[in-house]
Design a protein around this motif. Structure first.
Motif, mmCIF file in Angstrom:
data_model
loop_
_atom_site.group_PDB
_atom_site.id
_atom_site.type_symbol
_atom_site.label_atom_id
_atom_site.label_comp_id
_atom_site.label_asym_id
_atom_site.label_seq_id
_atom_site.Cartn_x
_atom_site.Cartn_y
_atom_site.Cartn_z
ATOM 1 N N TRP A 30 2.021 1.735 -3.578
ATOM 2 C CA TRP A 30 0.960 2.220 -4.459
ATOM 3 C C TRP A 30 0.651 3.688 -4.191
ATOM 4 C CZ3 TRP A 30 -1.825 -2.731 -2.649
ATOM 5 C CH2 TRP A 30 -1.474 -3.811 -3.476
ATOM 6 N N ALA A 31 0.729 4.080 -2.932
ATOM 7 C CA ALA A 31 0.395 5.464 -2.569
ATOM 8 C C ALA A 31 1.553 6.423 -2.813
ATOM 9 C CB ALA A 31 -0.024 5.520 -1.100
ATOM 10 N N CYS A 58 0.832 -1.207 0.000
ATOM 11 C CA CYS A 58 0.000 0.000 0.000
ATOM 12 C C CYS A 58 0.864 1.254 0.000
ATOM 13 C CB CYS A 58 -0.922 -0.007 1.218
ATOM 14 S SG CYS A 58 -2.304 -1.163 1.086
ATOM 15 N N VAL A 83 -6.350 5.936 -3.090
ATOM 16 C CA VAL A 83 -5.670 5.449 -4.290
ATOM 17 C C VAL A 83 -5.345 3.961 -4.180
ATOM 18 C CG1 VAL A 83 -3.342 6.011 -3.460
ATOM 19 C CG2 VAL A 83 -3.801 5.947 -5.916
ATOM 20 N N GLY A 91 3.315 7.081 -5.430
ATOM 21 C CA GLY A 91 3.334 7.795 -6.695
ATOM 22 C C GLY A 91 4.554 7.543 -7.558
#
Length: 387
Positions: free
Chosen positions: A107-108, A104, A247, A110
């Motif tokens: 993915w967060a 996570c 996101v 960026g």
């Protein structure tokens, strides 16, 4: 059944004892992917999980061969009681959730492209799928701790109802037309998948409602194991979304779908076309080793806590993975689960490989097989189905 002499039990030692922790390689796949990307600069290695599972593992299975040896009967009790083996399953969970939280964060952050993010989701989905297998091992045990850990392991894939349905539905109806988790001859995986997914949820809800009604408790309550399992997934995803931002939600959903689709692929191949006969009283015969497809491929058995010795598991659901036995009379898959999962995704190939083995298992009498409704013997002998 292949046996070793009981006289060897006093000095017998599990030759795979030091190898069982290799199962913990699986929940570290996202970290392995990151390390490989860092070393090589190749973003494609975010897809390391699928490559490891469906390319490298089949090659390792082929290279190491099969192991059909059983522990001697006299050693079973002490082997079952050895808590070392339990810790191999317990430790899967902190690694599993550590990898999920770390994913996570990636993915967060960026920094991943869409393709890289999807690759990490696929790798994390492999972890979620094998976590269902770990939950399967834990959920069959009597100890409350192991049952709780089982439900926790299922939260990542959103398949918590498996805890109810597998134990009280599948194990009762296995290898019968009534079981949505037992695939039929002539039924492609892509036809089986929606039947299995929807049937699993419906069956779990029915079983849990019946249990609560018998106890005089409301169906919609904290006592409902299906609702609390789904709530656990919702809470997990909500906490991660708050911590890392919304996101991460599409990636969380994707890895969950990949995870439970892997489970249902395994369900598809474990009982394909196998059928328990009805007795004169209308009930089905008891489950025997002939009602599950087995595999003794060494590496995949180590990584899956011997799930592939499935016949003994159905005969003895409480038996721990380290004591599951090989039976000579059980039908054998041509390779390990990692290979057969991929074969199942291509129905013409699957039927070319498996239908002759099923015919041989029933000595050519397909009236004894679990055949897709409306197809009969003609379908079993027809050109492989394309989906």
């Amino acid at each position: 059944m292949t046996k070793r002499g009981d006289e060897d039990a006093p000095t017998w030692r599990d030759p795979k004892r030091c190898l069982w922790p290799l199962a913990l390689v699986v929940p570290t796949l996202p970290f392995q992917a990151a390390g490989l990307v860092s070393l090589t600069g190749a973003g494609v290695l975010w897809w390391w999980g699928p490559f490891f599972s469906f390319v490298l593992l089949p090659l390792l299975d082929h290279a190491t061969g099969r192991d059909s040896a059983n522990p001697p009967e006299a050693a079973m009790a002490s082997l079952e009681a050895d808590r070392y083996y339990r810790w191999c399953t317990y430790l899967y969970l902190p690694l599993q959730f550590g990898a999920l939280v770390w994913a996570c964060d990636q993915w967060a952050g960026g920094t991943l492209s869409v393709a890289d993010g999807l690759g990490l989701a696929a790798t994390t989905g492999v972890v979620a799928g094998v976590a269902i297998n770990t939950a399967h091992e834990l959920g069959h045990k009597r100890e409350q701790l192991e049952r709780r850990l089982s439900r926790m392991a299922l939260a990542q894939s959103g398949y918590g109802h498996f805890y109810v349905e597998h134990n009280h539905g599948h194990h009762v109806r296995v290898a019968t037309p009534e079981d949505h988790a037992s695939s039929r001859m002539g039924e492609s995986f892509w036809r089986f998948l929606p039947r299995a997914v929807t049937g699993s949820a419906r069956s779990a809800w029915h079983l849990e409602r019946r249990r609560l009604e018998r106890r005089g408790r409301p169906v919609v309550s904290r006592h409902n194991d299906v609702l609390t399992a789904w709530a656990l997934t919702a809470a997990l995803f909500a906490v991660l979304a708050v911590a890392f931002g919304p996101v991460v939600l599409p990636f969380l959903l994707l890895q969950a779908v990949i995870g439970f689709c892997l489970l249902e692929t395994v369900n598809y191949l474990e009982h394909y076309g196998l059928l328990r006969r009805r007795r004169q009283d209308g009930r089905y015969e008891r489950v025997t080793p002939r009602h599950s497809w087995n595999s003794n491929n060494t590496v995949s058995n180590l990584l899956l806590f011997q799930l592939q010795r499935h016949s003994d598991h159905h005969a003895n659901p409480l038996r721990r993975y380290q004591t599951l036995r090989h039976f000579d009379e059980a039908p054998q898959l041509p390779s390990g689960y990692a290979t057969m999962i991929v074969v199942a995704w291509f129905p013409p190939v699957w039927r070319r490989v498996m239908d002759p083995r099923l015919r041989a298992h029933y000595d050519g009498d397909l009236s004894r097989a679990n055949v897709r409704p409306g197809q009969g013997k003609a379908h079993a002998n027809a050109t492989p189905e394309r989906s």
